[in-house]
Design a protein around this motif. Structure first.
Motif, mmCIF file in Angstrom:
data_model
loop_
_atom_site.group_PDB
_atom_site.id
_atom_site.type_symbol
_atom_site.label_atom_id
_atom_site.label_comp_id
_atom_site.label_asym_id
_atom_site.label_seq_id
_atom_site.Cartn_x
_atom_site.Cartn_y
_atom_site.Cartn_z
ATOM 1 N N GLN A 87 -7.347 -18.592 -28.204
ATOM 2 C CA GLN A 87 -6.601 -18.824 -29.435
ATOM 3 C C GLN A 87 -7.299 -19.757 -30.420
ATOM 4 O O GLN A 87 -7.123 -19.614 -31.629
ATOM 5 C CB GLN A 87 -5.213 -19.392 -29.110
ATOM 6 N N TYR A 88 -8.074 -20.722 -29.913
ATOM 7 C CA TYR A 88 -8.635 -21.738 -30.796
ATOM 8 C C TYR A 88 -10.159 -21.705 -30.887
ATOM 9 O O TYR A 88 -10.733 -22.457 -31.670
ATOM 10 C CB TYR A 88 -8.165 -23.135 -30.356
ATOM 11 N N GLY A 89 -10.798 -20.862 -30.101
ATOM 12 C CA GLY A 89 -12.244 -20.677 -30.187
ATOM 13 C C GLY A 89 -13.027 -21.975 -30.095
ATOM 14 O O GLY A 89 -12.892 -22.732 -29.137
ATOM 15 N N ASP A 90 -13.838 -22.243 -31.102
ATOM 16 C CA ASP A 90 -14.707 -23.424 -31.115
ATOM 17 C C ASP A 90 -13.934 -24.738 -31.091
ATOM 18 O O ASP A 90 -14.491 -25.777 -30.741
ATOM 19 C CB ASP A 90 -15.620 -23.412 -32.351
ATOM 20 N N ASP A 91 -12.673 -24.706 -31.459
ATOM 21 C CA ASP A 91 -11.846 -25.919 -31.464
ATOM 22 C C ASP A 91 -11.110 -26.140 -30.142
ATOM 23 O O ASP A 91 -10.336 -27.088 -30.015
ATOM 24 C CB ASP A 91 -10.829 -25.862 -32.603
ATOM 25 N N ALA A 92 -11.353 -25.272 -29.156
ATOM 26 C CA ALA A 92 -10.611 -25.340 -27.897
ATOM 27 C C ALA A 92 -10.764 -26.680 -27.189
ATOM 28 O O ALA A 92 -9.777 -27.231 -26.687
ATOM 29 C CB ALA A 92 -11.034 -24.202 -26.971
ATOM 30 N N SER A 93 -11.951 -27.233 -27.168
ATOM 31 C CA SER A 93 -12.130 -28.515 -26.463
ATOM 32 C C SER A 93 -11.366 -29.632 -27.170
ATOM 33 O O SER A 93 -10.791 -30.508 -26.515
ATOM 34 C CB SER A 93 -13.607 -28.864 -26.311
ATOM 35 N N SER A 94 -11.314 -29.594 -28.491
ATOM 36 C CA SER A 94 -10.539 -30.591 -29.239
ATOM 37 C C SER A 94 -9.049 -30.427 -28.978
ATOM 38 O O SER A 94 -8.316 -31.416 -28.836
ATOM 39 C CB SER A 94 -10.810 -30.480 -30.732
ATOM 40 N N VAL A 95 -8.589 -29.188 -28.916
ATOM 41 C CA VAL A 95 -7.179 -28.909 -28.628
ATOM 42 C C VAL A 95 -6.830 -29.414 -27.236
ATOM 43 O O VAL A 95 -5.803 -30.071 -27.042
ATOM 44 C CB VAL A 95 -6.872 -27.402 -28.775
ATOM 45 N N CYS A 96 -7.691 -29.150 -26.254
ATOM 46 C CA CYS A 96 -7.444 -29.620 -24.885
ATOM 47 C C CYS A 96 -7.384 -31.144 -24.840
ATOM 48 O O CYS A 96 -6.499 -31.709 -24.192
ATOM 49 C CB CYS A 96 -8.522 -29.093 -23.940
ATOM 50 N N ALA A 97 -8.301 -31.791 -25.523
ATOM 51 C CA ALA A 97 -8.318 -33.259 -25.536
ATOM 52 C C ALA A 97 -7.045 -33.811 -26.175
ATOM 53 O O ALA A 97 -6.444 -34.765 -25.658
ATOM 54 C CB ALA A 97 -9.552 -33.761 -26.274
ATOM 55 N N LEU A 98 -6.622 -33.226 -27.275
ATOM 56 C CA LEU A 98 -5.406 -33.652 -27.958
ATOM 57 C C LEU A 98 -4.194 -33.492 -27.048
ATOM 58 O O LEU A 98 -3.344 -34.389 -26.949
ATOM 59 C CB LEU A 98 -5.233 -32.835 -29.237
ATOM 60 N N LEU A 99 -4.123 -32.372 -26.373
ATOM 61 C CA LEU A 99 -3.009 -32.090 -25.471
ATOM 62 C C LEU A 99 -3.016 -33.049 -24.279
ATOM 63 O O LEU A 99 -1.971 -33.595 -23.906
ATOM 64 C CB LEU A 99 -3.080 -30.636 -25.016
ATOM 65 N N GLU A 100 -4.179 -33.286 -23.708
ATOM 66 C CA GLU A 100 -4.273 -34.209 -22.573
ATOM 67 C C GLU A 100 -3.886 -35.628 -22.977
ATOM 68 O O GLU A 100 -3.193 -36.322 -22.227
ATOM 69 C CB GLU A 100 -5.690 -34.190 -22.000
ATOM 70 N N GLU A 101 -4.304 -36.064 -24.152
ATOM 71 C CA GLU A 101 -3.945 -37.399 -24.640
ATOM 72 C C GLU A 101 -2.427 -37.516 -24.819
ATOM 73 O O GLU A 101 -1.833 -38.539 -24.466
ATOM 74 C CB GLU A 101 -4.638 -37.691 -25.961
ATOM 75 N N ALA A 102 -1.813 -36.478 -25.357
ATOM 76 C CA ALA A 102 -0.360 -36.495 -25.558
ATOM 77 C C ALA A 102 0.368 -36.538 -24.213
ATOM 78 O O ALA A 102 1.370 -37.249 -24.061
ATOM 79 C CB ALA A 102 0.078 -35.280 -26.366
ATOM 80 N N GLU A 103 -0.124 -35.792 -23.226
ATOM 81 C CA GLU A 103 0.498 -35.792 -21.906
ATOM 82 C C GLU A 103 0.468 -37.192 -21.296
ATOM 83 O O GLU A 103 1.453 -37.650 -20.719
ATOM 84 C CB GLU A 103 -0.217 -34.807 -20.977
ATOM 85 N N VAL A 104 -0.656 -37.863 -21.420
ATOM 86 C CA VAL A 104 -0.785 -39.212 -20.860
ATOM 87 C C VAL A 104 0.158 -40.187 -21.574
ATOM 88 O O VAL A 104 0.777 -41.045 -20.934
ATOM 89 C CB VAL A 104 -2.253 -39.693 -20.908
ATOM 90 N N ARG A 105 0.309 -40.025 -22.895
ATOM 91 C CA ARG A 105 1.243 -40.889 -23.632
ATOM 92 C C ARG A 105 2.679 -40.694 -23.141
ATOM 93 O O ARG A 105 3.441 -41.656 -23.015
ATOM 94 C CB ARG A 105 1.188 -40.591 -25.136
ATOM 95 N N VAL A 106 3.042 -39.463 -22.863
ATOM 96 C CA VAL A 106 4.424 -39.162 -22.480
ATOM 97 C C VAL A 106 4.668 -39.410 -20.990
ATOM 98 O O VAL A 106 5.655 -40.034 -20.607
ATOM 99 C CB VAL A 106 4.788 -37.701 -22.837
ATOM 100 N N PHE A 107 3.766 -38.921 -20.148
ATOM 101 C CA PHE A 107 3.999 -38.939 -18.699
ATOM 102 C C PHE A 107 3.150 -39.973 -17.951
ATOM 103 O O PHE A 107 3.293 -40.121 -16.747
ATOM 104 C CB PHE A 107 3.725 -37.547 -18.114
ATOM 105 N N HIS A 108 2.232 -40.620 -18.654
ATOM 106 C CA HIS A 108 1.313 -41.598 -18.057
ATOM 107 C C HIS A 108 0.368 -40.957 -17.047
ATOM 108 O O HIS A 108 -0.196 -41.642 -16.194
ATOM 109 C CB HIS A 108 2.070 -42.779 -17.444
ATOM 110 N N GLU A 109 0.236 -39.654 -17.126
ATOM 111 C CA GLU A 109 -0.686 -38.866 -16.310
ATOM 112 C C GLU A 109 -0.687 -37.448 -16.867
ATOM 113 O O GLU A 109 0.064 -37.148 -17.800
ATOM 114 C CB GLU A 109 -0.248 -38.849 -14.844
ATOM 115 N N ALA A 110 -1.507 -36.601 -16.297
ATOM 116 C CA ALA A 110 -1.506 -35.205 -16.738
ATOM 117 C C ALA A 110 -0.144 -34.586 -16.415
ATOM 118 O O ALA A 110 0.432 -34.846 -15.353
ATOM 119 C CB ALA A 110 -2.616 -34.427 -16.041
#
Length: 92
Positions: free
Chosen positions: A13-36
């Motif tokens: 879905q995000y092509g060349d931006d996929a790694s940035s999307v994954c990083a953004l999502l992982e950072e948000a998960e840690v903020r909410v759940f304090h882990e993945a």
């Protein structure tokens, strides 16, 4: 947690931006759940985003506000959600 099947969809879905999307999502998960987060949560964000960066940000905000509302909005709030993930992202 960004599993291989979720990562494959993000890449699709995000092509060349996929790694940035994954990083953004992982950072948000840690903020909410304090882990993945579990795959169900990550999948819910990806489902709601549907390949749109704006919708991705909206889905992350919803996760941060109340992850249960995220599950309802994505259609993954019911007991048979594992089957839905297999249908949407492919079997593990």
């Amino acid at each position: 947690m960004i599993t291989s099947r979720i990562a494959a969809r993000i890449e699709e879905q995000y092509g060349d931006d996929a790694s940035s999307v994954c990083a953004l999502l992982e950072e948000a998960e840690v903020r909410v759940f304090h882990e993945a987060a579990i795959e169900r949560i990550t999948a819910a964000v990806v489902i709601l985003a549907g390949g749109s960066v704006d919708k991705l940000l909206d889905a992350i905000r919803l996760m941060e506000a109340d992850w249960r509302d995220l599950l309802v909005a994505s259609g993954l709030a019911h007991a048979d959600w594992p089957s839905d993930l297999d249908d949407i992202f492919g079997a593990r």
